[in-house]
Design an enzyme around this catalytic site. Sequence first.
Site, short mmCIF file in Angstrom:
data_model
loop_
_atom_site.label_atom_id
_atom_site.label_comp_id
_atom_site.label_asym_id
_atom_site.label_seq_id
_atom_site.Cartn_x
_atom_site.Cartn_y
_atom_site.Cartn_z
N SER A 289 0.85 -1.20 0.00
CA SER A 289 0.00 0.00 0.00
C SER A 289 0.88 1.24 0.00
O SER A 289 1.99 1.23 0.56
CB SER A 289 -0.88 0.02 1.25
OG SER A 289 -1.52 1.29 1.36
N TYR B 10 -1.50 -0.90 10.24
CA TYR B 10 -1.63 -1.16 8.80
C TYR B 10 -0.36 -0.73 8.06
O TYR B 10 0.20 -1.48 7.25
CB TYR B 10 -2.85 -0.42 8.27
CG TYR B 10 -3.17 -0.65 6.81
CD1 TYR B 10 -3.81 -1.82 6.40
CD2 TYR B 10 -2.84 0.29 5.85
CE1 TYR B 10 -4.10 -2.03 5.06
CE2 TYR B 10 -3.14 0.10 4.51
CZ TYR B 10 -3.78 -1.06 4.12
OH TYR B 10 -4.08 -1.26 2.79
N LYS C 197 2.33 -3.07 5.99
CA LYS C 197 2.61 -2.90 4.56
C LYS C 197 4.07 -2.55 4.32
O LYS C 197 4.65 -2.95 3.31
CB LYS C 197 1.68 -1.82 3.98
CG LYS C 197 0.19 -2.21 4.02
CD LYS C 197 -0.09 -3.47 3.22
CE LYS C 197 -1.57 -3.79 3.11
NZ LYS C 197 -1.84 -5.00 2.32
P1 NAP Z 1 -11.50 -5.58 0.83
O1 NAP Z 1 -12.47 -5.24 -0.24
O2 NAP Z 1 -11.78 -5.22 2.24
O3 NAP Z 1 -11.16 -7.14 0.73
C1 NAP Z 1 -10.29 -7.74 1.62
C2 NAP Z 1 -10.04 -9.16 1.16
O4 NAP Z 1 -9.11 -9.78 2.07
C3 NAP Z 1 -11.31 -9.99 1.17
O5 NAP Z 1 -11.32 -10.81 0.02
C4 NAP Z 1 -11.16 -10.82 2.42
O6 NAP Z 1 -11.79 -12.09 2.33
C5 NAP Z 1 -9.66 -11.02 2.48
N1 NAP Z 1 -9.22 -11.38 3.82
C6 NAP Z 1 -9.25 -10.62 4.94
N2 NAP Z 1 -8.74 -11.33 5.98
C7 NAP Z 1 -8.39 -12.55 5.49
C8 NAP Z 1 -7.81 -13.71 6.05
N3 NAP Z 1 -7.47 -13.75 7.36
N4 NAP Z 1 -7.59 -14.78 5.26
C9 NAP Z 1 -7.91 -14.75 3.95
N5 NAP Z 1 -8.48 -13.68 3.35
C10 NAP Z 1 -8.71 -12.59 4.11
O7 NAP Z 1 -10.09 -4.94 0.54
P2 NAP Z 1 -9.40 -4.46 -0.82
O8 NAP Z 1 -9.52 -3.00 -0.88
O9 NAP Z 1 -9.81 -5.29 -1.96
O10 NAP Z 1 -7.87 -4.77 -0.43
C11 NAP Z 1 -7.14 -5.85 -0.97
C12 NAP Z 1 -5.68 -5.62 -0.66
O11 NAP Z 1 -5.27 -4.37 -1.21
C13 NAP Z 1 -5.40 -5.51 0.84
O12 NAP Z 1 -4.16 -6.12 1.14
C14 NAP Z 1 -5.32 -4.02 1.07
O13 NAP Z 1 -4.54 -3.71 2.20
C15 NAP Z 1 -4.68 -3.58 -0.22
N6 NAP Z 1 -4.89 -2.16 -0.52
C16 NAP Z 1 -6.16 -1.65 -0.71
C17 NAP Z 1 -6.30 -0.31 -0.98
C18 NAP Z 1 -7.64 0.34 -1.22
O14 NAP Z 1 -7.69 1.57 -1.35
N7 NAP Z 1 -8.72 -0.40 -1.32
C19 NAP Z 1 -5.18 0.52 -1.06
C20 NAP Z 1 -3.93 -0.02 -0.85
C21 NAP Z 1 -3.80 -1.37 -0.59
P3 NAP Z 1 -13.05 -12.45 3.29
O15 NAP Z 1 -14.12 -11.45 2.98
O16 NAP Z 1 -13.38 -13.85 2.89
O17 NAP Z 1 -12.54 -12.34 4.70
#
Ligand code: NAP
Length: 247
Positions: free
Chosen positions: A142, A155, A159
């Site tokens: 991130s 967080y 990261k």
């Molecule tokens: P999201 O919509 O909240 O989805 C999170 C995902 O992680 C879900 O599929 C969830 O699955 C899974 N997850 C959470 N805990 C888990 C565990 N213990 N074991 C297996 N799966 C787990 O988040 P997102 O925005 O798509 O983020 C995905 C990645 O991108 C993350 O690493 C996040 O930090 C990174 N990121 C996101 C952003 C942003 O702006 N959205 C920015 C920078 C980085 P379940 O629902 O089955 O638990």
Amino acid sequence: MKLEGQVAIVTGGGRGIGSAIAIALAQEGAKVVVNYSRSAASAEAVVSQIIEAGGEAIAVQADVAQATQVERMVKTTLEKYGRVDILINNAGITRDKLLMRMSEEDWDAVMNTNLKGAFLCAKAVVSAFMRQRSGVIINVGSVIGKVGAAGQANYSASKAGLVGLTKSLAKELGSRSVRVNAVAPGFIETDMTAALKPEQMEAATKMVPLGRLGKVEDIANVVAFLCTPAAAYIQGEVISIDGGLFM
Ligand code: NAP
């Protein structure tokens, strides 16, 4: 179809960025293991979408923070498809709080999923990668791991830790042609950012030189590219995908 015959595991592949990555890898011909922790229905929906488009995929439940569940997920992958070529460490959570209010549990939950989870998944695939003398690991970091954020000490540290993990594994596994890289998304439209208040959204958008939040496909396209032979000489990099937010 640059990933024909390859098998990919996408952690947290049932929702958000992970689901877009699963679909993008399938579009390149990879068979995809769509991992989920709690969201079984959305993981199955991603699998159905891939199969309807002519691809192959299965949904596998595993909490990435639990070694035995991760090992079982990789075992299931090998039993079903006979190999594993790509690991996308995408699963991630937030537990945002100012330090004074952040509990030890908030810290541990985020570190265990975001950082330890990536370590456990990499550890579970590494012997297959070493044996076949090939493999790709992409860690989803991130922008916050680079710049920090008030209220996100856990967080941000997780990261930033992924950057160290990425670079160390890139050095350790490179001689066996295992490529390890990371992407650092900025603000992307998912459930994670849906938790932001409208004024926070507006402020976030204003900070982005491209003037918009990212879409999940913006991340998935780059991750898919990093998995292909076109990226064969990229190693240990952390690629920002943030509309110019961090430069
Ligand atoms: P999201 O919509 O909240 O989805 C999170 C995902 O992680 C879900 O599929 C969830 O699955 C899974 N997850 C959470 N805990 C888990 C565990 N213990 N074991 C297996 N799966 C787990 O988040 P997102 O925005 O798509 O983020 C995905 C990645 O991108 C993350 O690493 C996040 O930090 C990174 N990121 C996101 C952003 C942003 O702006 N959205 C920015 C920078 C980085 P379940 O629902 O089955 O638990």
